[in-house]
Design an enzyme around this catalytic site. Structure first.
Site, short mmCIF file in Angstrom:
data_model
loop_
_atom_site.label_atom_id
_atom_site.label_comp_id
_atom_site.label_asym_id
_atom_site.label_seq_id
_atom_site.Cartn_x
_atom_site.Cartn_y
_atom_site.Cartn_z
CB SER A 118 -26.50 50.49 -27.38
OG SER A 118 -27.18 51.32 -28.28
CG HIS A 139 -26.05 46.74 -23.69
ND1 HIS A 139 -24.95 47.56 -23.60
CD2 HIS A 139 -26.34 46.65 -25.01
CE1 HIS A 139 -24.59 47.93 -24.82
NE2 HIS A 139 -25.42 47.38 -25.68
CD GLU A 151 -22.94 48.08 -20.19
OE1 GLU A 151 -23.49 48.19 -21.30
OE2 GLU A 151 -22.09 48.89 -19.78
CG ASN A 189 -22.01 51.36 -26.41
OD1 ASN A 189 -21.19 50.90 -27.21
ND2 ASN A 189 -23.24 50.88 -26.31
N1 CAA Z 1 -23.95 33.08 -34.25
C1 CAA Z 1 -23.34 31.97 -33.79
N2 CAA Z 1 -22.00 31.80 -33.84
C2 CAA Z 1 -21.27 32.78 -34.41
C3 CAA Z 1 -21.83 33.95 -34.94
C4 CAA Z 1 -23.24 34.08 -34.83
N3 CAA Z 1 -23.87 35.17 -35.28
N4 CAA Z 1 -20.84 34.74 -35.44
C5 CAA Z 1 -19.69 34.09 -35.23
N5 CAA Z 1 -19.94 32.90 -34.62
C6 CAA Z 1 -18.97 31.93 -34.13
C7 CAA Z 1 -18.25 31.19 -35.22
O1 CAA Z 1 -18.96 30.01 -35.61
C8 CAA Z 1 -16.93 30.83 -34.54
O2 CAA Z 1 -17.09 29.71 -33.68
P1 CAA Z 1 -15.80 28.85 -33.14
O3 CAA Z 1 -15.02 29.73 -32.22
O4 CAA Z 1 -16.45 27.70 -32.42
O5 CAA Z 1 -15.03 28.47 -34.36
C9 CAA Z 1 -16.66 32.04 -33.66
O6 CAA Z 1 -17.94 32.66 -33.46
C10 CAA Z 1 -15.73 33.01 -34.33
O7 CAA Z 1 -16.29 33.38 -35.60
P2 CAA Z 1 -15.49 33.36 -36.97
O8 CAA Z 1 -14.44 32.28 -36.95
O9 CAA Z 1 -16.48 33.35 -38.09
O10 CAA Z 1 -14.83 34.77 -37.08
P3 CAA Z 1 -13.85 35.50 -36.11
O11 CAA Z 1 -12.90 34.59 -35.43
O12 CAA Z 1 -13.33 36.60 -36.96
O13 CAA Z 1 -14.80 36.11 -34.99
C11 CAA Z 1 -16.22 37.75 -34.06
C12 CAA Z 1 -15.89 36.91 -35.29
C13 CAA Z 1 -16.68 36.83 -32.94
C14 CAA Z 1 -17.35 38.68 -34.47
C15 CAA Z 1 -14.90 38.51 -33.63
O14 CAA Z 1 -14.37 39.21 -34.71
C16 CAA Z 1 -15.16 39.48 -32.50
O15 CAA Z 1 -15.19 39.11 -31.34
N6 CAA Z 1 -15.30 40.78 -32.87
C17 CAA Z 1 -15.58 41.83 -31.90
C18 CAA Z 1 -17.06 41.86 -31.65
C19 CAA Z 1 -17.44 42.93 -30.66
O16 CAA Z 1 -16.65 43.74 -30.20
N7 CAA Z 1 -18.74 42.96 -30.36
C20 CAA Z 1 -19.30 43.99 -29.49
C21 CAA Z 1 -19.80 45.10 -30.34
S1 CAA Z 1 -20.48 46.39 -29.36
C22 CAA Z 1 -22.04 45.90 -29.07
O17 CAA Z 1 -22.55 44.92 -29.55
C23 CAA Z 1 -22.81 46.75 -28.13
C24 CAA Z 1 -23.33 48.03 -28.59
O18 CAA Z 1 -24.15 48.56 -27.86
C25 CAA Z 1 -22.89 48.72 -29.79
#
Ligand code: CAA
Length: 295
Positions: A118, A139, A151, A189
């Site tokens: 990251s 990434h 990324e 990031n």
């Molecule tokens: N595997 C498969 N499917 C998943 C899953 C997983 N681990 N987690 C969630 N899902 C699916 C769900 O089944 C659902 O599918 P549908 O759209 O078909 O219904 C969908 O994703 C949405 O999930 P939920 O309904 O359970 O929950 P939500 O609507 O609250 O979404 C989330 C959850 C997708 C995590 C959403 O909150 C989100 O997009 N959050 C932001 C995440 C983000 O910013 N990620 C980047 C972080 S930074 C990073 O990763 C890089 C780094 O270097 C730090």
């Protein structure tokens, strides 16, 4: 490319193995601890089950995908017939340098060595190998099966050919690759972490509470999670490590991590992975509440 080796069975590693297996690649998932591999496979099966329930995957596709996954605790043999290795080990620069040096010695000459880091410099990681033209950042974002972005980070010596191959591979995983250059925090990031850090400063200075800060960003800016909830989801130790890389890399105080973040990490309150950060998450019910420290 057919054979993909994924190093590290944690959250990112198992998510990466999941999507490669889902889209038809043979995947070898590697970790030093056998129990981590078993936990990783269980998580993949559970997440694929979730996709079946949402009709994003058929039962047959799930069975085929799970059949493409194998595991190993031996890095050297696991990379010996790989076309691409993607490293998703702990964010520790010395550990990554060691892994890349070992992989370079054992992987076939044509094999691309990618890192899901990251924030650690791809150029520095490449310096541990004799094939810096074939070292690149790939990434993924958490949760990997859901987030569209890859990324793609070009180190100082990464070749056009390697970059093209990783872009094509990302497209084969139904992701959207975005090519960026190798500077601290890359793009994702560099923009995300100062926002999270500022949200923590806003809490630390008493401008508003946890719920209010997250509500402003969710309802006002349309973010799916508020920055404090997202920090817990990513892991507060990971946020701190990335901010430190940027603080050191740019020598600019605007990346200085908030003392509250430093204290929480020192206290072992790392967010979802320990059950407590700005929020507490119940292991049984998954219910999310504001942590007692911030009520
Ligand atoms: N595997 C498969 N499917 C998943 C899953 C997983 N681990 N987690 C969630 N899902 C699916 C769900 O089944 C659902 O599918 P549908 O759209 O078909 O219904 C969908 O994703 C949405 O999930 P939920 O309904 O359970 O929950 P939500 O609507 O609250 O979404 C989330 C959850 C997708 C995590 C959403 O909150 C989100 O997009 N959050 C932001 C995440 C983000 O910013 N990620 C980047 C972080 S930074 C990073 O990763 C890089 C780094 O270097 C730090």
């Amino acid at each position: 490319m057919k054979n993909i080796t994924v190093i590290g069975a944690g959250t990112m590693g198992n998510g990466i193995a999941h999507v490669f297996a889902q889209y038809g690649f043979n995947v070898l998932l590697v970790d030093v601890v056998q129990s981590s591999l078993e936990k990783g496979l269980q998580t993949i099966a559970k997440n694929m089950e979730r996709q079946v329930a949402k009709s994003a995957l058929t039962e047959e596709e799930k069975t085929l995908a799970l059949g493409r996954l194998k595991t190993s605790t031996d890095l050297t043999t696991a990379v010996s017939s790989a076309d691409l290795v993607i490293e998703a080990a702990t964010e520790n620069s010395q550990l990554k340098l060691d892994i890349f040096s070992k992989m370079d010695a054992a992987a076939p000459a044509h094999c691309i060595l990618a890192s899901n880091t990251s924030s650690i410099s791809i150029t520095k990681i490449a310096s541990a190998t004799k094939r810096p033209d074939k070292v690149i950042g790939m990434h993924f974002m958490n949760p990997v099966p859901v987030m569209k972005l890859v990324e793609v980070i070009r180190g100082y010596s990464t070749s056009d050919e390697t970059t093209r191959a990783v872009i094509d591979l990302s497209i084969a995983l139904k992701k959207v690759p975005v090519e960026v250059n190798d500077y601290p925090g890359f793009v994702a990031n560099r923009i995300l972490m100062p926002m999270i850090n500022e949200a923590i400063y806003t809490l630390y200075e008493g401008v508003a509470g946890v719920e209010e800060i997250d509500a402003v960003m969710k309802l006002g800016m349309g973010h799916p999670m508020g920055p404090l909830r997202l920090a817990d989801f990513i892991g507060l130790d990971v946020c701190l490590a990335i901010l430190r890389v940027m603080y050191e890399g740019f020598g600019n105080s605007k990346y200085a991590p908030c003392p509250l973040l430093i204290n929480m990490v020192a206290a072992g309150k790392l967010g979802d992975k320990t059950g407590e950060g700005f929020y507490t998450v119940s292991r049984e019910t998954k219910e999310v509440r504001i942590s007692p420290a911030f009520v």
